[in-house]
Design a protein around this motif. Structure first.
Motif, PDB file in Angstrom:
ATOM      1  N   ALA A 123      10.246  -7.029   5.285  1.00 45.32           N
ATOM      2  CA  ALA A 123       9.159  -6.882   4.933  1.00 45.32           C
ATOM      3  C   ALA A 123       7.992  -5.615   6.303  1.00 45.32           C
ATOM      4  O   ALA A 123       7.549  -4.576   5.764  1.00 45.32           O
ATOM      5  CB  ALA A 123       8.278  -7.806   5.319  1.00 45.32           C
ATOM      6  N   TYR A 124       8.927  -5.836   7.469  1.00 40.31           N
ATOM      7  CA  TYR A 124       8.240  -4.358   8.168  1.00 40.31           C
ATOM      8  C   TYR A 124       9.070  -3.260   8.559  1.00 40.31           C
ATOM      9  O   TYR A 124       8.099  -2.384   8.806  1.00 40.31           O
ATOM     10  CB  TYR A 124       7.989  -5.436  10.114  1.00 40.31           C
ATOM     11  CG  TYR A 124       7.620  -6.586   9.970  1.00 40.31           C
ATOM     12  CD1 TYR A 124       7.032  -7.377   9.647  1.00 40.31           C
ATOM     13  CD2 TYR A 124       6.899  -6.813  11.330  1.00 40.31           C
ATOM     14  CE1 TYR A 124       6.024  -8.673   9.684  1.00 40.31           C
ATOM     15  CE2 TYR A 124       5.879  -8.014  12.112  1.00 40.31           C
ATOM     16  CZ  TYR A 124       5.523  -8.758  10.771  1.00 40.31           C
ATOM     17  OH  TYR A 124       4.751  -9.496  10.975  1.00 40.31           O
ATOM     18  N   SER A 125       9.196  -3.299   8.095  1.00 39.96           N
ATOM     19  CA  SER A 125      10.364  -1.747   8.306  1.00 39.96           C
ATOM     20  C   SER A 125       9.995  -1.522   6.616  1.00 39.96           C
ATOM     21  O   SER A 125      10.191   0.202   7.001  1.00 39.96           O
ATOM     22  CB  SER A 125      11.857  -1.959   7.975  1.00 39.96           C
ATOM     23  OG  SER A 125      12.195  -2.780   6.926  1.00 39.96           O
ATOM     24  N   ALA A 126       9.412  -1.895   6.121  1.00 41.43           N
ATOM     25  CA  ALA A 126       8.982  -0.978   4.654  1.00 41.43           C
ATOM     26  C   ALA A 126       7.605  -0.661   4.743  1.00 41.43           C
ATOM     27  O   ALA A 126       7.560   0.020   4.151  1.00 41.43           O
ATOM     28  CB  ALA A 126       9.245  -1.598   3.488  1.00 41.43           C
ATOM     29  N   HIS A 156       0.453  -0.761   0.283  1.00 45.48           N
ATOM     30  CA  HIS A 156      -0.046   0.138  -0.761  1.00 45.48           C
ATOM     31  C   HIS A 156       1.006   1.320  -0.027  1.00 45.48           C
ATOM     32  O   HIS A 156       1.450   0.782   1.100  1.00 45.48           O
ATOM     33  CB  HIS A 156      -0.872  -0.009   1.512  1.00 45.48           C
ATOM     34  CG  HIS A 156      -2.179   1.024   1.428  1.00 45.48           C
ATOM     35  ND1 HIS A 156      -1.673   2.554   2.169  1.00 45.48           N
ATOM     36  CD2 HIS A 156      -2.738   1.005   0.674  1.00 45.48           C
ATOM     37  CE1 HIS A 156      -2.768   2.603   1.663  1.00 45.48           C
ATOM     38  NE2 HIS A 156      -3.501   2.870   0.882  1.00 45.48           N
ATOM     39  N   GLY A 157       0.332   2.192  -0.837  1.00 40.72           N
ATOM     40  CA  GLY A 157       1.501   3.512  -1.443  1.00 40.72           C
ATOM     41  C   GLY A 157       2.625   3.591  -2.306  1.00 40.72           C
ATOM     42  O   GLY A 157       3.108   4.365  -2.682  1.00 40.72           O
ATOM     43  N   GLY A 158       2.735   1.926  -2.137  1.00 46.48           N
ATOM     44  CA  GLY A 158       3.586   2.179  -3.479  1.00 46.48           C
ATOM     45  C   GLY A 158       5.032   1.792  -3.064  1.00 46.48           C
ATOM     46  O   GLY A 158       5.506   2.430  -1.691  1.00 46.48           O
ATOM     47  N   GLY A 159       6.595   2.335  -4.025  1.00 43.74           N
ATOM     48  CA  GLY A 159       7.591   2.675  -3.541  1.00 43.74           C
ATOM     49  C   GLY A 159       8.297   0.644  -4.166  1.00 43.74           C
ATOM     50  O   GLY A 159       8.191   0.305  -3.586  1.00 43.74           O
ATOM     51  N   ARG A 160       9.789   1.456  -4.289  1.00 43.40           N
ATOM     52  CA  ARG A 160      10.489   0.448  -4.900  1.00 43.40           C
ATOM     53  C   ARG A 160      10.724  -0.396  -4.010  1.00 43.40           C
ATOM     54  O   ARG A 160      10.858  -2.083  -3.556  1.00 43.40           O
ATOM     55  CB  ARG A 160      12.085   0.801  -4.748  1.00 43.40           C
ATOM     56  CG  ARG A 160      12.651  -0.181  -5.482  1.00 43.40           C
ATOM     57  CD  ARG A 160      14.605   0.675  -6.323  1.00 43.40           C
ATOM     58  NE  ARG A 160      15.616  -0.560  -6.850  1.00 43.40           N
ATOM     59  CZ  ARG A 160      16.102  -0.228  -7.916  1.00 43.40           C
ATOM     60  NH1 ARG A 160      16.702   1.057  -7.213  1.00 43.40           N
ATOM     61  NH2 ARG A 160      16.730  -0.759  -8.116  1.00 43.40           N
ATOM     62  N   ALA A 161      11.297  -0.105  -2.739  1.00 42.59           N
ATOM     63  CA  ALA A 161      11.353  -0.969  -1.226  1.00 42.59           C
ATOM     64  C   ALA A 161      10.277  -1.857  -0.932  1.00 42.59           C
ATOM     65  O   ALA A 161      10.279  -3.433  -0.248  1.00 42.59           O
ATOM     66  CB  ALA A 161      11.929   0.020   0.364  1.00 42.59           C
TER      67      ALA A 161
END
Length: 508
Positions: free
Chosen positions: A233-236, A148-153
């Protein structure tokens, strides 16, 4: 009143489906629907804890089909505790998301509700196949929430997350198929009875299925070597999503407690002894790796993700050791660690928004507004999560250490717990000194301090204090919960005796 048992599944399911069908509805309506659902879940969680506190197992037979022929939902003390914990966490996470995070992408609240459907269903279901079904519901929703929100990470983290969980799902199906082929049933109470009578010739295949389930639940719980997807996963993920994800590893731990004690805990030579023997060294290694990861983290979100791993290793190590006191202390630690890790995910986001550069990274120091206010909250959270008095972290770790010292193998656990606490204290002290106690010039931040978000973080921290103030009744409830888990025959009698009584009434 037993009809209320299905509501923790139906309410978020209907809310999520309604939000998907009405995707053109205004954001205000979506928020009100989601918050209303979470509020009702909190009330249902309180009801569940009170009802289960009577010591009985409440049953709900879907379609009025009696177990083991139909689908049954079972409410006991353990599932009630997990329902209430999930509901409280989801309400605060949803409120935090309404401060702007839900606008980063589409269908946030619908996905949020569907994930709650899967989590609550996993806590209530009485058969293995529907445990698999609810696992898939929560995982599909979590895939989308992570992105949700997108982004490479987030895309990279989501790819790893999807792949390893798809492998876990495939192994789950293999285990379920094997057990069904051996026993002809997937109802957990019925499985317990039939596995206890299994002939010796089928034991190797049965052991293989049990070890497959250990791998599957290990993936969900983030057990070494199946945990490397979690920190990224949790930090992204966005802050409210990461806060809700704090409960997801506990779904795997709950499944181990439920399935290993109930399904594989019967007979003269219960199979769960083999599972605990495998779990014990892996749990200790998970705890050690999590502690090292905490010390080496470069951001508060990553540090918190490793704190989740530390909590997983501690919990799995505790439940691997025998004894009612060990299990009840682990349950108290579960409540504490879940609330505190969720709090730190939200706090990392709030701190990051007050800095020009670096967001929540430790290596990039930039001026920080409201540093005394945020620093005070950070300090309170830090002393609680490291296990210093007077908060719940101190009580939980002290109880765990006292319980572990009574066990011949417990020295390894409490020794690693003290080491992990020391490394966590060093990491958080280093971060706090860089952010809050180093002299810097306060400047106008890119975003003003969001007072409702700050209040929500304070509310989460107050849960830790509340667990300390109400320690005596909470500990008493958890001791009864551990006693109920370690007496699976009551669960079996509640589910299967109902079927026997119904058949007797039909014959009459």
């Amino acid at each position: 009143m037993t009809n209320l048992m299905v509501m923790p599944i139906l309410i978020p399911l209907m809310a999520g489906a309604g939000l998907l069908l009405g995707f053109k509805a205004s954001l205000t309506i979506q928020r009100l629907t989601s918050l209303g659902s979470c509020g009702l879940l909190v009330l249902l969680g309180v009801w569940a804890v009170l009802q289960a506190g009577r010591g009985e197992h409440l049953l709900y037979n879907l379609g009025n089909w009696i177990a083991p022929y139909g689908i049954v939902l079972v409410l006991d003390r353990l599932s009630a505790i997990m329902l209430l914990l999930t509901a409280c966490l989801s309400l605060i996470a949803a409120l935090y998301a309404c401060r702007g995070a839900d606008q980063e992408g589409s269908h946030f609240h619908a996905l949020f509700q569907l994930q709650l459907t899967g989590i609550n269903g996993a806590f209530l279901t009485g058969d293995l196949f529907n445990l698999f079904v609810f696992f898939e519901i929560l995982l599909i929703a979590s895939y989308a929430l992570l992105l949700h929100g997108g982004g490479r990470a987030r895309s990279r983290a989501g790819l790893h997350y999807v792949i390893i969980n798809l492998v876990g799902s495939a192994l789950f199906l293999l285990a379920v198929g094997t057990l069904y082929g051996l026993t002809g049933t997937l109802n957990m109470a019925d499985l317990a009875v039939k596995i206890a009578r299994m002939p010796v010739a089928d034991q190797p295949l049965l052991t293989s299925a049990a070890l497959l389930l250990l791998v599957v639940f290990g993936v969900k719980a983030a057990l070494l070597p199946l945990l490397f997807w979690l920190p990224r996963a949790y930090s992204a993920a966005s802050a409210p999503v990461a806060a809700l994800f704090a409960i997801m590893t506990k779904v795997g731990i709950y499944s181990m407690l439920r399935v290993f004690h109930l399904v594989f805990g019967q007979g003269d030579q219960p199979l769960n002894l083999t599972l605990w023997a495998w779990l014990w060294p892996l749990a200790l290694a998970t705890l050690l790796l999590g502690a090292i990861g905490v010390l080496g983290s470069a951001s508060l979100r990553t540090l918190t993700a490793y704190l989740v791993i530390v909590s997983v290793g501690t919990l799995l190590g505790a439940i691997s050791l025998p004894g009612q006191e060990m299990l009840s202390s682990a349950l108290y630690y579960l409540l504490h660690s879940t609330c505190l890790t969720a709090t730190f995910f939200l706090l990392a986001d709030l701190i990051g928004k007050q800095r020009y550069r670096g967001y929540d990274r430790f290596l990039q120091v930039s001026p920080l507004n409201h540093r005394w206010l945020l620093g005070s909250v950070f300090f309170i959270g830090a002393i609680s999560i490291t296990g210093l008095p007077p908060f719940s972290g101190f009580i939980s770790k002290l109880w765990l250490i006292q319980s572990a010292m009574k066990n011949p193998s417990g020295g390894l656990l409490w020794g690693l717990m003290l080491l992990a606490g020391l490394l966590t204290l060093i990491a958080l002290s280093r971060a706090g000194s860089r952010w809050f106690w180093r002299p810097t010039t306060s400047v106008s931040s890119p975003q003003r301090l969001d007072k409702p978000s700050f209040a929500l973080i304070c509310l989460m921290l107050s849960i830790s204090l509340l667990l300390s103030l109400l320690a005596e009744p909470v500990i008493h409830y958890l001791e009864l919960t551990a006693q109920q888990i370690l007496s699976p025959q009551r669960y079996i009698d509640a589910v299967l005796n109902q079927a026997w009584l119904t058949e007797l009434e039909v014959q009459r």
